[in-house]
Scaffold this motif. Structure first.
Motif, PDB file in Angstrom:
ATOM      1  N   VAL A 173       3.243   7.326  -8.246  1.00  0.00           N
ATOM      2  CA  VAL A 173       2.625   6.021  -8.001  1.00  0.00           C
ATOM      3  C   VAL A 173       1.895   6.127  -6.667  1.00  0.00           C
ATOM      4  O   VAL A 173       2.503   6.450  -5.641  1.00  0.00           O
ATOM      5  CB  VAL A 173       3.676   4.896  -7.953  1.00  0.00           C
ATOM      6  N   LEU A 174       0.592   5.914  -6.688  1.00  0.00           N
ATOM      7  CA  LEU A 174      -0.228   6.062  -5.483  1.00  0.00           C
ATOM      8  C   LEU A 174      -1.104   4.825  -5.313  1.00  0.00           C
ATOM      9  O   LEU A 174      -2.046   4.603  -6.072  1.00  0.00           O
ATOM     10  CB  LEU A 174      -1.106   7.313  -5.596  1.00  0.00           C
ATOM     11  N   PHE A 175      -0.775   4.029  -4.309  1.00  0.00           N
ATOM     12  CA  PHE A 175      -1.521   2.794  -4.054  1.00  0.00           C
ATOM     13  C   PHE A 175      -2.092   2.810  -2.646  1.00  0.00           C
ATOM     14  O   PHE A 175      -1.539   3.447  -1.737  1.00  0.00           O
ATOM     15  CB  PHE A 175      -0.593   1.575  -4.180  1.00  0.00           C
ATOM     16  N   GLY A 176      -3.197   2.085  -2.454  1.00  0.00           N
ATOM     17  CA  GLY A 176      -3.618   1.738  -1.114  1.00  0.00           C
ATOM     18  C   GLY A 176      -2.664   0.674  -0.601  1.00  0.00           C
ATOM     19  O   GLY A 176      -2.326  -0.262  -1.327  1.00  0.00           O
ATOM     20  N   GLY A 177      -2.203   0.790   0.641  1.00  0.00           N
ATOM     21  CA  GLY A 177      -1.297  -0.240   1.162  1.00  0.00           C
ATOM     22  C   GLY A 177      -1.958  -1.600   1.168  1.00  0.00           C
ATOM     23  O   GLY A 177      -1.346  -2.615   0.829  1.00  0.00           O
ATOM     24  N   ILE A 178      -3.229  -1.625   1.566  1.00  0.00           N
ATOM     25  CA  ILE A 178      -4.073  -2.817   1.491  1.00  0.00           C
ATOM     26  C   ILE A 178      -5.316  -2.440   0.705  1.00  0.00           C
ATOM     27  O   ILE A 178      -5.958  -1.432   0.997  1.00  0.00           O
ATOM     28  CB  ILE A 178      -4.482  -3.324   2.889  1.00  0.00           C
ATOM     29  N   ASN A 179      -5.659  -3.238  -0.291  1.00  0.00           N
ATOM     30  CA  ASN A 179      -6.891  -2.996  -1.030  1.00  0.00           C
ATOM     31  C   ASN A 179      -8.074  -3.311  -0.120  1.00  0.00           C
ATOM     32  O   ASN A 179      -8.172  -4.414   0.425  1.00  0.00           O
ATOM     33  CB  ASN A 179      -6.943  -3.855  -2.288  1.00  0.00           C
ATOM     34  N   TYR A 180      -8.961  -2.333   0.037  1.00  0.00           N
ATOM     35  CA  TYR A 180     -10.043  -2.468   1.011  1.00  0.00           C
ATOM     36  C   TYR A 180     -10.968  -3.645   0.691  1.00  0.00           C
ATOM     37  O   TYR A 180     -11.538  -4.260   1.600  1.00  0.00           O
ATOM     38  CB  TYR A 180     -10.869  -1.170   1.063  1.00  0.00           C
ATOM     39  N   HIS A 207      10.869   5.083  -7.874  1.00  0.00           N
ATOM     40  CA  HIS A 207      12.038   5.960  -7.833  1.00  0.00           C
ATOM     41  C   HIS A 207      12.960   5.725  -9.024  1.00  0.00           C
ATOM     42  O   HIS A 207      13.514   6.683  -9.589  1.00  0.00           O
ATOM     43  CB  HIS A 207      12.784   5.747  -6.521  1.00  0.00           C
ATOM     44  N   LYS A 208      13.109   4.474  -9.400  1.00  0.00           N
ATOM     45  CA  LYS A 208      13.935   4.168 -10.566  1.00  0.00           C
ATOM     46  C   LYS A 208      13.355   4.819 -11.823  1.00  0.00           C
ATOM     47  O   LYS A 208      14.102   5.231 -12.721  1.00  0.00           O
ATOM     48  CB  LYS A 208      14.039   2.654 -10.747  1.00  0.00           C
ATOM     49  N   ALA A 209      12.035   4.928 -11.868  1.00  0.00           N
ATOM     50  CA  ALA A 209      11.362   5.538 -13.022  1.00  0.00           C
ATOM     51  C   ALA A 209      11.329   7.063 -12.941  1.00  0.00           C
ATOM     52  O   ALA A 209      10.843   7.721 -13.864  1.00  0.00           O
ATOM     53  CB  ALA A 209       9.933   5.003 -13.122  1.00  0.00           C
ATOM     54  N   GLY A 210      11.800   7.625 -11.825  1.00  0.00           N
ATOM     55  CA  GLY A 210      11.795   9.065 -11.670  1.00  0.00           C
ATOM     56  C   GLY A 210      10.501   9.624 -11.128  1.00  0.00           C
ATOM     57  O   GLY A 210      10.227  10.819 -11.266  1.00  0.00           O
ATOM     58  N   ALA A 211       9.686   8.770 -10.496  1.00  0.00           N
ATOM     59  CA  ALA A 211       8.394   9.186  -9.952  1.00  0.00           C
ATOM     60  C   ALA A 211       8.416   9.123  -8.429  1.00  0.00           C
ATOM     61  O   ALA A 211       9.249   8.437  -7.821  1.00  0.00           O
ATOM     62  CB  ALA A 211       7.280   8.284 -10.486  1.00  0.00           C
ATOM     63  N   TYR A 212       7.494   9.845  -7.805  1.00  0.00           N
ATOM     64  CA  TYR A 212       7.297   9.744  -6.365  1.00  0.00           C
ATOM     65  C   TYR A 212       6.436   8.518  -6.054  1.00  0.00           C
ATOM     66  O   TYR A 212       5.657   8.057  -6.897  1.00  0.00           O
ATOM     67  CB  TYR A 212       6.590  10.987  -5.834  1.00  0.00           C
ATOM     68  N   ALA A 213       6.568   8.014  -4.814  1.00  0.00           N
ATOM     69  CA  ALA A 213       5.759   6.881  -4.350  1.00  0.00           C
ATOM     70  C   ALA A 213       5.037   7.272  -3.073  1.00  0.00           C
ATOM     71  O   ALA A 213       5.666   7.634  -2.070  1.00  0.00           O
ATOM     72  CB  ALA A 213       6.631   5.665  -4.096  1.00  0.00           C
ATOM     73  N   GLY A 214       3.695   7.223  -3.115  1.00  0.00           N
ATOM     74  CA  GLY A 214       2.883   7.528  -1.944  1.00  0.00           C
ATOM     75  C   GLY A 214       1.840   6.452  -1.733  1.00  0.00           C
ATOM     76  O   GLY A 214       1.445   5.748  -2.674  1.00  0.00           O
TER      77      GLY A 214
END
Length: 422
Positions: free
Chosen positions: A186-193, A209-216
């Motif tokens: 899962v890769l999101f911008g912290g704030i949408n520009y 994390h519950k889904a078994g994925a990394y979060a960045g």
């Protein structure tokens, strides 16, 4: 607080402001013989006045010490990245072990994805927000291709619901849950520009994390804007630039966070480079990459002294001001700006940034139904510096380190005058 649309009220707030002294520590672009109304710190921060002396110091040490500057300069160059990572600990909510400054934002994103995006035939998808900043879109697209997948199959985008401008947190979490068997990152911008929406990083991280994925996260619009707690929120990695709210200068060095469970794990996969190698054996010049047991283990090349010096100088001001005090002032100024804009009649626009101050930073995005470019030009002609983003947004960002309530009020006066003559 009860706001008043008057210059007297703005002056009163500035007189009460304990951070007002920092305004004099920055250079403002000149327009029509006076300081511009600079509300564009979300694109490029102003130059701190202490930068010139800081650069002169490094030039003098280069002149006097040459190669011996690595250990004999006033600020020995061997450890230059640490002069920036230390003050970032309070801003980013992390230990110094988890932080480093290096490269630039998208370079760091690619390096982090090479460590944290390791797809399999079953778990290969990346979740991101629709309308993410193009560099994030390009990085994810090419990383997916690099691993042999098609973007249309591997990239999932979360969009606002029909008729809405913002992405609902529950929609993000629902998709993470639904795609839990195939989600790798899962890769999101912290704030949408574009909209200025600040996403719920702790909730997104926990769901990933519950889904078994990394979060960045790409925190380009968060760093120096909103205090975060990356370690406590259990974020896996984050990257950011330093030329916006951190005032590091055009093209300044980027930053990266790697949670200590990975930073301290020498066996965690990453690309190696000389400056990421364990210092105690670095100069033995031997085969076999042994990464430092910190986020600096992701560094590759010698510290970019002249690309870090302006950030180092700016961070001295952040340490003096305090990120919590800056955030408090930011909320006050942005709330005041929102109040003033609500008084304007005669121009067809809406604020698409969340009205909850906890879901936004120091930016309000004004979506114009028509004549947006013309209005932006008229603002520019009147001495306002804000930016235009296609297809129809003017982003207004009062940075608490150097902007004032009077800046906000004068912006309102000018746009109100434009409205009255529209």
């Amino acid at each position: 607080m009860e706001y008043v649309a008057s210059l007297a009220f703005a002056k009163e707030q500035d007189q009460k402001d304990p951070l007002s002294r920092f305004r004099e520590q920055f250079y403002f672009p000149q327009r029509n013989g006076k300081d511009s109304i600079y509300l564009c710190g979300n694109s490029l921060g102003l130059q701190p006045k202490n930068v010139k002396a800081a650069i002169d110091q490094e030039l003098a040490d280069w002149q006097q010490c040459a190669v011996e500057g690595y250990w004999g300069a006033k600020n020995p160059w061997l450890y230059y990245q640490q002069y920036c990572s230390k003050p970032l600990t309070s801003i980013m909510g992390a230990s110094q072990q988890e932080l480093t400054v290096m490269n630039t934002l998208t370079v760091n994103l690619h390096f982090m994805m090479l460590s944290f995006y390791r797809p399999t035939k079953q778990r290969f998808k990346v979740l991101m927000e629709s309308g993410a900043f193009p560099s994030d879109q390009y990085a994810v697209e090419t990383q997916v291709k690099f691993h042999g997948f098609e973007p249309k199959d591997a990239i999932i985008e979360v969009s606002p619901r029909p008729g809405e401008q913002l992405i609902r947190t529950e929609d993000i979490l629902d998709i993470i849950n639904r795609e839990s068997d195939s989600l790798a990152l899962v890769l999101f911008g912290g704030i949408n520009y574009y909209t200025g929406q600040f996403f719920d990083l702790p909730a997104i991280t926990a769901a990933a994390h519950k889904a078994g994925a990394y979060a960045g996260f790409d925190l380009a619009h968060v760093a120096g804007n909103i205090p975060v707690s990356l370690h406590d929120w259990n974020v896996d990695f984050a990257v950011w630039c330093s030329y916006k709210y951190l005032n590091g200068g055009p093209g300044a060095v980027g930053g990266a966070f790697v949670h200590e469970r990975y930073a301290g794990n020498r066996g965690f996969l990453r690309l190696g480079g000389w400056w990421g190698n364990e210092e105690s054996v670095r100069f033995k010049m031997e085969k076999g990459f042994v990464p430092k047991d910190t986020a600096e283990g992701w560094q590759h090349s010698t510290a970019q002294v002249f690309n870090m010096v302006s950030l180092k100088a700016s961070l001295e001001l952040f340490e003096s001001a305090g990120i919590k005090a800056l955030r408090e002032k930011s909320i006050g100024m942005t709330n005041y700006l929102e109040f003033l804009l609500s008084q304007i009649k005669g121009i067809n626009f809406e604020i698409i940034t969340p009205n909850n101050c906890n879901e936004r930073g120091a930016q309000l995005s004004l979506l114009f139904k028509d004549k947006g470019k013309e209005i932006h030009q008229r603002m520019t002609d009147a001495g306002i510096i804000v930016d235009w983003r296609e297809p129809g947004v003017i982003r207004v960002s009062p940075a608490p380190m150097y902007n004032s309530y009077q800046d906000v009020f004068h912006f309102y006066e000018i746009i109100a005058n434009i409205a009255s003559n529209a």
